[in-house]
Scaffold this active site. Structure first.
Site, short mmCIF file in Angstrom:
data_model
loop_
_atom_site.label_atom_id
_atom_site.label_comp_id
_atom_site.label_asym_id
_atom_site.label_seq_id
_atom_site.Cartn_x
_atom_site.Cartn_y
_atom_site.Cartn_z
N TRP A 388 10.12 3.24 -5.47
CA TRP A 388 9.52 2.11 -4.60
C TRP A 388 8.15 2.38 -3.95
CZ3 TRP A 388 13.78 -0.97 -1.41
CH2 TRP A 388 14.59 -1.66 -2.30
N LYS A 389 7.41 1.70 -3.90
CA LYS A 389 5.81 1.90 -3.22
C LYS A 389 6.10 1.36 -2.02
CE LYS A 389 0.91 1.94 -3.64
NZ LYS A 389 1.07 1.86 -2.51
N TYR A 390 6.14 2.29 -0.93
CA TYR A 390 6.08 1.64 0.60
C TYR A 390 4.86 1.24 1.15
CZ TYR A 390 10.70 3.52 -0.39
OH TYR A 390 11.96 3.84 -1.05
#
Length: 742
Positions: A388-390
Site C-alpha cells: 500500500w502506498k501511504y
C-alpha cells in the site's frame, strides 16, 4: 593635516548619467574582454536597468550611506601609495577575463591565481557566468570541471567551499543550515551600498525578475576611489556560513560588508546565493560528474591531448563518475568525500566514505505507471510484491551506536525535533536487545487512535515542526515500515528486497497504532493486483508500490528506478474525474518564466450565486510552449481589478486578473478542505472551501464556456465521494450511534 584613510576607502558616488558615460573609460576596467564573453554582453543582458538608471537620481542621504564601504582609522596613505593600491586592484581585475570554457584550457596555465595561494571568488563567479550563457549540458559540465581541476592542482583547500558554493549549500542538507535572508532586506543592503533608491531597486527587480542582475549592474556602474580587498572563495564561504548562523541586523551588516567588495559578476552570484537560486542549471548529479571529469584531467595533465580528455578518457571518466556518485549516495557529505578524494585513490573512495547511521541516504524512488497492464509488461515472469502506498511523509529512521535516533525526510531534512513521540517509543519495535544500530525506510501517517485508521495527509501537516512537546501533541502518528537498509554495522542496500524484508521481520515487530509493517501482497496475478489496489484506496491510501523481490531487487539509492513502480489512483484513467475550471488570474513568472505568467488562479462556477470561486493555484503540467501561448491569449483579457463575482481570499491576489473566458481541464490527486479557497463553501463546510491537491494542466476545453465549467455542487460531490472522506464519515456516524446507545 592628517586625515583618516576612511575618506579614501569611500566610493565616489557620481550622477548616474556621468557614470554611464564614463563607465567604459574607468582605469579599473580591463581594456580587453574575453573572446567568449565580452563585457558588452553583460550590458545587453541588463539593458532595461541601464535605461532606467539614466533617469534615476541618487539622493544625498543614499550617497552618504553608500560611502561607508570600509572603515579604517589608520593615517592617510601618500599619493604614490594610493597609486600602488589602485594598481594592485587593476591587476586583480584580470579575473574578469578568466574563461574556463576555452577549448585549449589548461588547469595550470589558466589558473591566474596560482601565485596568490587563494582562489579568487571572481574566478568562480566568472565560471558561473560562462555556464549560465552556455546551453549544452555536457559543455556546462566541462566548464565546471576545468575550474575544479585548476582548484585541485593550485589551491586544493578551496575545493570544498567551491563545491558547496556551486550547488548553493553551506553544509550537508541534513544539517539544515540555511541563509534565511529576505529579498527585501537584500534590496535595502544593495540600495545602501550603491546609493540607489530602494524603490528603484524594487521596480527593476520586478521588471527583470532577477535581483542578482540588478545588484550587478548597480555595483558595476558605481565608481570608487578605492576598492576593498578582492574577495576569495574561502572568505565568501565563511561569511555565508556566518550569515546563516546569526539573525537580526547583524546578518544584514555582514551581507553589506561582502557586497561592497564585490566586483563584476561577483555581485550577481553573491546575491543569488543569498536568495537561494544560482540559476546556472547545475544540479548535484552534474556537479558530481564535473568533479569526476576534473579528477581524470588532473591525472592526465601531462597528456598533450588534454583539451580532448573527455573523449580520449571516456571509459575512465564513466568509471570515476560511477564511483563518485555511488559514494555520495551512501555518504552524502562533501566534508567527508572531498578530503578523501584529494588524499586517496578514487578506487578507495567507497571504503573511505562508508554509510553510517545519522547521515541520511538519498531515498530510492519509484516510476509512475498508467495502469496495471504496464506493471504486467515490466515485471512479466518476475516475483513481485505490492505494498500500500501511504499518504504521509517519507521518513528514514536512524539509530546509531551511541543510541541516538534521527529522523530524515525524503529531501534529507532533519525532522527529529518534529517527532519526539516516535523516539520515546522506539524501543518497543525491537525484538531483541542485540540491535545496536539500524536504518529503516518508512512512511509516517496521521493516525486516529479512537477509530484505528489513517487520517488525511493534510492533518499531518498541522503538526509543529520544531520545539515539539510530547504533552501538547494533538496529531498522533503511526509509522509504516517497508524497508531495512542497515543493521548492526552492515549495509543491506546491495541485498535483494526479499532478504532485506526477511531481516526486517526478524529484528523488528509491530506495535498496534504506533509501528506497523506496510500492508503487502506477494502475487503475479494481475487481477489480484487490481483488487489490492482498490482495497488500498478504500484504506485511505494513494495506491500501490509494486516492487521486484529477487531479480533486480537491490535498493537503488537516489534513483527513480523501474524496479519500483507507483500505481497511484490519480495516474489511472478510470479512477476519479477531471475538473473543468476557469482561469481568473495570473502570477508573473521568475527565472525561466520571466516575462510570462508562470502560474494561474483557477475557479469553479457556482450557478446558484453566479460567482467564480477559487479552487487552486496551478503551475504544473505546462510545456514552455503552453506557457507562452496562455500568456499571449490571456494578456488580451486583462482586467483592471477583480470582478465583483470573483470569490477568493486576499492572500491569493494574483498579479493580473482575467476575464473568465477560458476553461482548462485539470486533474489532481485529491480534493481537500481549505481555509483560503472558496470552492463549494457552505456546502460541505460553513467556513472552508474545497481545494485541489497537486493539480496539473491537461488541456484547454474550447468546447466549453466559463458558465459550463465544473459547478460548485459537483466539486462538493467529488470531495464527498472520496473513499477517505466516506470512511471518516462512517466512523464518525458509528461513534455517534454508540454514544447515543450508551
Amino acid at each position: 593635516m592628517q586625515k583618516s584613510i576612511t575618506s579614501f576607502f569611500k566610493p565616489k558616488i557620481e550622477p548616474q548619467s556621468s557614470i554611464l558615460q564614463d563607465e567604459t573609460k574607468s582605469n579599473n576596467t580591463p581594456k580587453e574582454d574575453s573572446p567568449k564573453t565580452k563585457k558588452k554582453d553583460v550590458k545587453k543582458e541588463v539593458s532595461p536597468i541601464k535605461n532606467e538608471m539614466q533617469k534615476e537620481e541618487v539622493s544625498p542621504a543614499a550617497s552618504t550611506e553608500a560611502m561607508d564601504v570600509v572603515e579604517d582609522d589608520s593615517p592617510t596613505p601618500s599619493k604614490p601609495k594610493m597609486m600602488q593600491l589602485n594598481a594592485e586592484v587593476d591587476k586583480n581585475d584580470v579575473g574578469e577575463m578568466y574563461d574556463p570554457s576555452m577549448d585549449t584550457y589548461h588547469p595550470l596555465k589558466q589558473a591566474y591565481w596560482k601565485d596568490q595561494g587563494l582562489t579568487p571568488y571572481l574566478a568562480l563567479a566568472r565560471t558561473f557566468q560562462v555556464i549560465e550563457e552556455t546551453k549544452g549540458r555536457l559543455k556546462m559540465i566541462d566548464i565546471l570541471s576545468n575550474f575544479f581541476c585548476s582548484v585541485m592542482m593550485v589551491t586544493p583547500n578551496d575545493l570544498l567551499p567551491s563545491v558547496y558554493l556551486s550547488i548553493n549549500q553551506l553544509a550537508p542538507a541534513y544539517e539544515g543550515l540555511e541563509l534565511g535572508v529576505a529579498e527585501t532586506s537584500l534590496m535595502k543592503a544593495i540600495a545602501k551600498a550603491t546609493g540607489r533608491n530602494l524603490a528603484h531597486i524594487k521596480s527593476q527587480t520586478h521588471l527583470i525578475g532577477d535581483l542578482g542582475i540588478v545588484a550587478e549592474q548597480s555595483r558595476v556602474s558605481q565608481r570608487m576611489m578605492f576598492r576593498p580587498k578582492p574577495l576569495n572563495i574561502r572568505g565568501v564561504f565563511s561569511k555565508l556560513r556566518e550569515i546563516a548562523k546569526i539573525s537580526g541586523q547583524s546578518k544584514i551588516t555582514l551581507v553589506y560588508d561582502v557586497f561592497v567588495a564585490c566586483r563584476f559578476s561577483e555581485a550577481r552570484f553573491f546575491i543569488r546565493s543569498l536568495i537561494g537560486k544560482l540559476r546556472i542549471g547545475i544540479a548535484e548529479q552534474s556537479l558530481l560528474t564535473a568533479l569526476a571529469v576534473a579528477l581524470v584531467k588532473k591525472n592526465h595533465i601531462k597528456d598533450c591531448k588534454i583539451s580532448k580528455v573527455s573523449d580520449v578518457y571516456k571509459d575512465e571518466i564513466a568509471e570515476t563518475t560511477l564511483i563518485l556518485k555511488t559514494t555520495f549516495c551512501q555518504c552524502p557529505n562533501y566534508d567527508i568525500i572531498i578530503p578523501a578524494l584529494l588524499k586517496y585513490d578514487i578506487k578507495e573512495l567507497q571504503t573511505r566514505c562508508p554509510m553510517h547511521p545519522g547521515m541520511p541516504l538519498k531515498p530510492m524512488l519509484a516510476q509512475p505507471t498508467k495502469g496495471v497492464h504496464e506493471v504486467l509488461e515490466r515485471f512479466s515472469g518476475m516475483h513481485i510484491t505490492c505494498e500500500w502506498k501511504y499518504d504521509g511523509e517519507r521518513a528514514q529512521i536512524h539509530l546509531n551506536d551511541s543510541g541516538e535516533m534521527s529522523i530524515f525526510s525524503r529531501n534529507s531534512e532533519n525532522n527529529t525535533e518534529k517527532y519526539p513521540d516516535l523516539i520515546a517509543r522506539s524501543k518497543a519495535i525491537l525484538k531483541t536487545n542485540d540491535i545496536k544500530s539500524y536504518i529503516i525506510d518508512s512512511e509516517i501517517v496521521a493516525w486516529d487512535l479512537e477509530r484505528g485508521q489513517i487520517l488525511p495527509f493534510q492533518v499531518l501537516t498541522t503538526r509543529k515542526r520544531k520545539n515539539v512537546d510530547i504533552a501538547t501533541i494533538k496529531v498522533q502518528v503511526c509509522v509504516y515500515i517497508f524497508d531495512l537498509l542497515y543493521i548492526n554495522g552492515n549495509s543491506l542496500v546491495t541485498k535483494p528486497l526479499s532478504e532485506r524484508r526477511k531481516l526486517l521481520f526478524e529484528y523488528f515487530q509491530e506495535v498496534e497504532g504506533e509501528w506497523k509493517f506496510a500492508n503487502a501482497l506477494n502475487t503475479n496475478d494481475m487481477d489480484e493486483v487490481q483488487q489490492f489496489l482498490e482495497e488500498s484506496i478504500k484504506g485511505n491510501c494513494e495506491g500501490l508500490m509494486v516492487k521486484t523481490l529477487d531479480e533486480e531487487a537491490t535498493y537503488e539509492i537516489a534513483k527513480r528506478s523501474r524496479n519500483w513502480l507507483k500505481l497511484k489512483k490519480d495516474y489511472l484513467s478510470n479512477v476519479g474525474d477531471s475538473l473543468d475550471l476557469v482561469v481568473i488570474g495570473g502570477y508573473k513568472g521568475k527565472g525561466r518564466r520571466t516575462g510570462i505568467y508562470g502560474g494561474y488562479l483557477l475557479a469553479c462556477y457556482d450557478a446558484e450565486n453566479e460567482e467564480y470561486q477559487s479552487i487552486c493555484k496551478i503551475g504544473t503540467g505546462f510545456t514552455d510552449e503552453d506557457l507562452r501561448a496562455h500568456s499571449e491569449f490571456l494578456s488580451k483579457h486583462v482586467l483592471s481589478g477583480a470582478k465583483s463575482y470573483f470569490r477568493y481570499d486576499a492572500s491569493l491576489e494574483p498579479d493580473a486578473w482575467f476575464e473568465p473566458v477560458q476553461v482548462w481541464e485539470v486533474k489532481c490527486a485529491d480534493l481537500s478542505l481549505s481555509p483560503i479557497h472558496r470552492a463549494a463553501i457552505g456546502i460541505v463546510d460553513s467556513d472552508r472551501g474545497i481545494s485541489l491537491r497537486f493539480p496539473r494542466f491537461i488541456r484547454i476545453r474550447d468546447d466549453k464556456n466559463a458558465e459550463h465549467a465544473t459547478d460548485a455542487n459537483q466539486v462538493a460531490h467529488m470531495y464527498q465521494s472520496q473513499d477517505q472522506v466516506k470512511n471518516n464519515q462512517k466512523s464518525a456516524n458509528q461513534m455517534d450511534m454508540e454514544n447515543d446507545f450508551y
